[in-house]
Design an enzyme around this catalytic site. Structure first.
Site, mmCIF file in Angstrom:
data_model
loop_
_atom_site.group_PDB
_atom_site.id
_atom_site.type_symbol
_atom_site.label_atom_id
_atom_site.label_comp_id
_atom_site.label_asym_id
_atom_site.label_seq_id
_atom_site.Cartn_x
_atom_site.Cartn_y
_atom_site.Cartn_z
ATOM 1 N N THR A 124 -71.351 -43.434 14.669
ATOM 2 C CA THR A 124 -69.918 -42.687 14.688
ATOM 3 C C THR A 124 -70.103 -41.604 13.464
ATOM 4 O O THR A 124 -69.242 -41.057 13.080
ATOM 5 C CB THR A 124 -68.784 -43.389 14.633
ATOM 6 O OG1 THR A 124 -68.765 -44.261 13.543
ATOM 7 C CG2 THR A 124 -68.366 -44.142 15.897
ATOM 8 N N SER A 182 -60.355 -45.198 4.164
ATOM 9 C CA SER A 182 -60.969 -44.884 5.473
ATOM 10 C C SER A 182 -61.832 -43.561 5.379
ATOM 11 O O SER A 182 -61.730 -42.828 4.246
ATOM 12 C CB SER A 182 -59.888 -44.294 6.362
ATOM 13 O OG SER A 182 -59.447 -43.190 6.046
ATOM 14 N N LYS A 183 -62.528 -43.239 6.547
ATOM 15 C CA LYS A 183 -63.533 -42.178 6.404
ATOM 16 C C LYS A 183 -62.732 -40.959 6.241
ATOM 17 O O LYS A 183 -63.103 -39.940 5.410
ATOM 18 C CB LYS A 183 -64.158 -42.169 7.351
ATOM 19 C CG LYS A 183 -65.339 -43.032 7.713
ATOM 20 C CD LYS A 183 -66.363 -42.717 8.916
ATOM 21 C CE LYS A 183 -66.866 -44.054 9.561
ATOM 22 N NZ LYS A 183 -67.915 -43.944 10.416
ATOM 23 N N ARG A 184 -61.665 -40.975 6.929
ATOM 24 C CA ARG A 184 -60.490 -39.580 6.895
ATOM 25 C C ARG A 184 -59.962 -39.298 5.690
ATOM 26 O O ARG A 184 -59.769 -38.379 5.437
ATOM 27 C CB ARG A 184 -60.083 -39.694 8.237
ATOM 28 C CG ARG A 184 -60.399 -39.434 9.508
ATOM 29 C CD ARG A 184 -59.596 -39.803 10.663
ATOM 30 N NE ARG A 184 -60.860 -40.683 11.632
ATOM 31 C CZ ARG A 184 -61.030 -41.754 11.711
ATOM 32 N NH1 ARG A 184 -60.475 -42.598 10.869
ATOM 33 N NH2 ARG A 184 -61.628 -42.140 12.645
ATOM 34 N N GLN A 243 -60.934 -39.187 2.853
ATOM 35 C CA GLN A 243 -62.213 -38.745 1.774
ATOM 36 C C GLN A 243 -61.682 -38.146 0.563
ATOM 37 O O GLN A 243 -62.251 -38.081 -0.375
ATOM 38 C CB GLN A 243 -63.563 -37.955 2.647
ATOM 39 C CG GLN A 243 -64.277 -38.909 3.141
ATOM 40 C CD GLN A 243 -65.195 -37.813 4.205
ATOM 41 O OE1 GLN A 243 -65.362 -36.752 3.651
ATOM 42 N NE2 GLN A 243 -65.305 -38.039 5.583
#
Ligand code: GLU
Length: 509
Positions: free
Chosen positions: A29, A264-266, A268
């Site tokens: 992903t 989380s990735k979001r 960042q």
């Protein structure tokens, strides 16, 4: 979702009964998130500790989420961290293919086997039916659980789409064993009849990873604790298939630096106390000037400790001691300050030649033309001062700028605490003949001469040294003043002090 109850912290068994084979099974992903890499690292360390194999498997059954180029990003991350992969899409191996979309027939065959043997069923519930069930507040109500083979065949012949669902036992408990969390027990009626194969013929994670872990002879499954609620379902599927299940370790996850919420990735953009963005993607660590060995040490140390109160240790040392059983079950806040500390430790310990090579491209990228001889002289001054390789730019970029166009700093940098412009001018003026005349321009001699002046004039050493630092570097923070002046040379240092004096006296006129 089922609540898994833990009965004891001790696993029922932690004996290693088969050759150790562990895997990292990311979905492709996009850029690699540090949480995933940490899971991979624990699997890798365990395999290395036991002389086993470490396998990379790409779980791309959710095609909508697949991002092209992900495999390359994953491999680059492993290369950067020097984590070697024994089997995988590029490394090859005897148990491939290592990409799930290339194994669809295998999953379909085993889904059908489960149907034929009464462990699963074809479910023809339409989207409308499912929406009604959701609206009624329940999950899937198992309405096709008892469909006869004939009826299923007839519906299929009419072209109706279907999924294959697992027949979760309706009574009893499932008992599982986790190397980190101990024995786990769940009542079966808490779990749904999960989908194993979707109507497009793609498997879900529940089926695909089990088929793969079996045929790839995985001995230890390490994965994020988010999978714990479906662990009993997975155990029931393993048992229905009649395969020996591997051992499991559900790893704690990384939380945001404030301890709240999963990293989380979001998110960042999450910033630390000093307002800096916290790196979470592997390339962000590279861009932020961290050394791979420091990042490895940092990640290994979250939720596991090397022991002996030793915080700095290499991957080679960790792999001598690492054990899944010793991983702390609790999720950990992301200790970002520790990363800076570790990075500085690794920078201090790195070989001068390596450090020059690592710093050169960073200075070049910042627009400086790097004279290698000059860099070699500057590096020993930086070693204990860099938290990140990138700090070389604000700290020592001035060495590599064009000296002829050096501009003296503005008064707010030049004037030290508890000093005013006339005092600053006085210190600069007095320092000029001292530095012009000190017979030896080595740091110790400069310092002794300037300190003698400070003493006689009643200024603090820090005030005088700080004024000179600002004058010759143009900065508040730099390598030590006298070492810096030695590298700049007497003539250039004196010229810069004169410039500073001039700018100050002009300003205060
Ligand atoms: N593809 C799954 C994930 O990314 C893998 C979980 C596992 O390691 O079994 O979460």
């Amino acid at each position: 979702m089922a609540e898994a109850k833990q009965r004891s912290k001790k696993p029922l068994t932690d004996k290693i009964t088969r050759p150790v084979r562990t895997r990292y099974a990311p979905s492709p992903t996009g850029p690699q998130h540090i949480g995933g890499i940490r899971s991979a690292l624990f699997a890798w360390l365990f395999a290395r500790r036991h002389g086993g194999q470490f396998i990379l498997r790409i779980e791309d059954t959710d095609q909508k989420r697949s991002v092209p180029g992900s495999l390359e990003m994953i491999l680059e991350s492993f290369d950067w961290l020097q984590m070697d992969i024994d089997e995988g899409p590029r490394a090859g191996g005897s148990y491939g293919p290592y990409v799930q979309s290339e194994r669809l027939e295998l999953y379909q065959a085993w889904a059908n086997w489960l149907v034929e043997n009464g462990y699963a069923y074809k479910c023809f519930a339409s989207a409308d039916e499912l929406a009604e069930m959701r609206a009624a507040g329940g999950g899937y109500d198992r309405r096709y659980r008892h469909i006869s083979a004939d009826r299923a065949e007839a519906l299929e012949a009419r072209g109706l789409p279907f999924v294959i669902r697992f027949k979760m036992p309706l009574t009893g408990v499932t008992v599982g064993d986790d190397l980190i969390r101990g024995a786990i027990q769940v009542e079966n009626d808490k779990l749904q009849d999960a989908i194993l194969l979707k109507s497009d013929g793609f498997p879900t994670y529940h089926l695909a990873h089990i088929v793969d872990d079996h045929f790839m002879k995985i001995s230890h499954v390490t994965r994020a604790v988010e999978w714990l609620p479906s662990f009993p379902l997975h155990l029931q599927i393993w048992r229905a298939l009649g395969w020996d299940e591997p051992q499991f370790a559900h790893l704690p996850v990384l939380l945001n630096p404030n301890g709240k919420g999963k990293l989380s990735k979001r998110k960042q953009q999450f910033a630390d106390a000093e307002g800096r963005r916290v790196p979470v993607l592997v390339h962000e660590f590279i861009d932020a000037g961290y050394l791979p060995a420091a990042v490895m040490n940092f990640l290994t140390n979250i939720g596991w400790s090397y022991g002996d109160n030793q915080e700095v240790f290499s991957a080679a040392q960790a792999r001598e001691r690492f054990d899944l059983r010793d991983v702390n079950a609790a999720n950990s806040a992301y200790p970002i300050a520790k990363l800076d500390w570790l990075n500085s430790q690794y920078i201090q310990r790195s070989d001068a030649g390596d450090l020059c090579r690592a710093l050169q491209p960073i200075l070049k990228a910042a627009g400086y033309s790097v004279d290698e001889e000059l860099l070699k002289r500057v590096v020993p001054l930086l070693r204990i001062r860099l938290k990140s390789l990138n700090d070389v730019v604000p700290m020592a970029g001035f060495f590599f700028a064009n000296w002829a166009s050096f501009q003296p700093p503005p008064p707010d940098i030049l004037i030290q605490r508890k000093m005013d412009p006339p005092q600053t001018a006085e210190v600069l003026r007095a320092s000029l003949p001292i530095l012009e005349q000190v017979p030896d321009f080595k740091p110790a001699a400069q310092q002794a001469a300037v300190a003698a002046y400070a003493k006689s004039s009643g200024y603090k050493n820090g005030q005088v040294f700080g004024t000179l630092r600002a004058a010759v570097t143009g900065q508040r923070v730099s390598p030590p003043t006298f070492e810096t002046m030695e590298i700049l040379g007497r003539a250039e240092s004196v010229r810069r002090i004169e410039l500073a004096l001039k700018s100050l006296t002009q300003e205060s006129d």
